[in-house]
Design a protein around this motif. Structure first.
Motif, PDB file in Angstrom:
ATOM      1  N   PRO A  96      44.827  17.689  35.686  1.00 14.29           N
ATOM      2  CA  PRO A  96      44.256  18.538  34.642  1.00 14.29           C
ATOM      3  C   PRO A  96      42.892  17.995  34.227  1.00 14.29           C
ATOM      4  O   PRO A  96      42.685  16.787  34.178  1.00 14.29           O
ATOM      5  N   VAL A  97      41.984  18.887  33.945  1.00 14.43           N
ATOM      6  CA  VAL A  97      40.658  18.484  33.505  1.00 14.43           C
ATOM      7  C   VAL A  97      40.696  18.323  31.985  1.00 14.43           C
ATOM      8  O   VAL A  97      41.133  19.239  31.266  1.00 14.43           O
ATOM      9  N   ALA A  98      40.256  17.166  31.521  1.00 14.00           N
ATOM     10  CA  ALA A  98      40.226  16.921  30.085  1.00 14.00           C
ATOM     11  C   ALA A  98      39.158  17.800  29.452  1.00 14.00           C
ATOM     12  O   ALA A  98      38.080  17.983  30.025  1.00 14.00           O
ATOM     13  N   PRO A  99      39.448  18.346  28.285  1.00  9.91           N
ATOM     14  CA  PRO A  99      38.440  19.174  27.630  1.00  9.91           C
ATOM     15  C   PRO A  99      37.214  18.344  27.283  1.00  9.91           C
ATOM     16  O   PRO A  99      37.330  17.172  26.926  1.00  9.91           O
ATOM     17  N   ASN A 100      36.055  18.959  27.388  1.00 14.71           N
ATOM     18  CA  ASN A 100      34.807  18.306  27.053  1.00 14.71           C
ATOM     19  C   ASN A 100      34.563  18.494  25.561  1.00 14.71           C
ATOM     20  O   ASN A 100      34.386  19.609  25.106  1.00 14.71           O
ATOM     21  N   PRO A 101      34.534  17.392  24.782  1.00 12.24           N
ATOM     22  CA  PRO A 101      34.368  17.550  23.337  1.00 12.24           C
ATOM     23  C   PRO A 101      33.031  18.216  22.970  1.00 12.24           C
ATOM     24  O   PRO A 101      32.920  18.839  21.935  1.00 12.24           O
ATOM     25  N   GLN A 102      32.047  18.102  23.837  1.00 11.22           N
ATOM     26  CA  GLN A 102      30.743  18.718  23.579  1.00 11.22           C
ATOM     27  C   GLN A 102      30.816  20.242  23.636  1.00 11.22           C
ATOM     28  O   GLN A 102      30.049  20.918  22.991  1.00 11.22           O
TER      29      GLN A 102
END
Length: 105
Positions: A96-102
């Protein structure tokens, strides 16, 4: 325990699909990565031993499918000389791709 498949291309162009009972293969191999046969075999066998141990801890017995994949890879690798290259074509499911906080701003 999530299982996965990974697909490799051997030095002669032959493509082989392989099975792992765990996503641990992602810790040892990278899609698009190219490895010397001996390095690929070492990484794969280490990952499959870890996967089999995870099955043993969870269910009380080692994973015979992980052992079979290890045997399959040893047999395939024996046809090639050290230094020849193996490419990892795919791993499914991907991590799974971690969400980008930006992106949430």
């Amino acid at each position: 325990m999530p299982e996965m498949t990974f697909t490799v291309r051997w030095p002669d162009g032959r493509v082989e699909d392989c099975y792992s009972p765990s996503l641990v293969m992602h810790d040892h191999l990278t899609v698009g990565g190219t490895y010397a046969v001996e390095d690929f075999l070492d990484r794969s066998l280490t990952a499959l031993a870890t996967a089999s141990e995870r099955v043993r801890v969870k269910f009380g017995f080692a994973c015979t499918s992980a052992m079979a994949t290890s045997d399959q890879l040893r047999a395939s690798a024996a046809a090639y000389e050290f230094g020849q290259r193996v490419t990892v074509l795919a791993m499914h499911p991907p991590l799974p791709v971690a969400p980008n906080p930006q992106e949430s701003r």
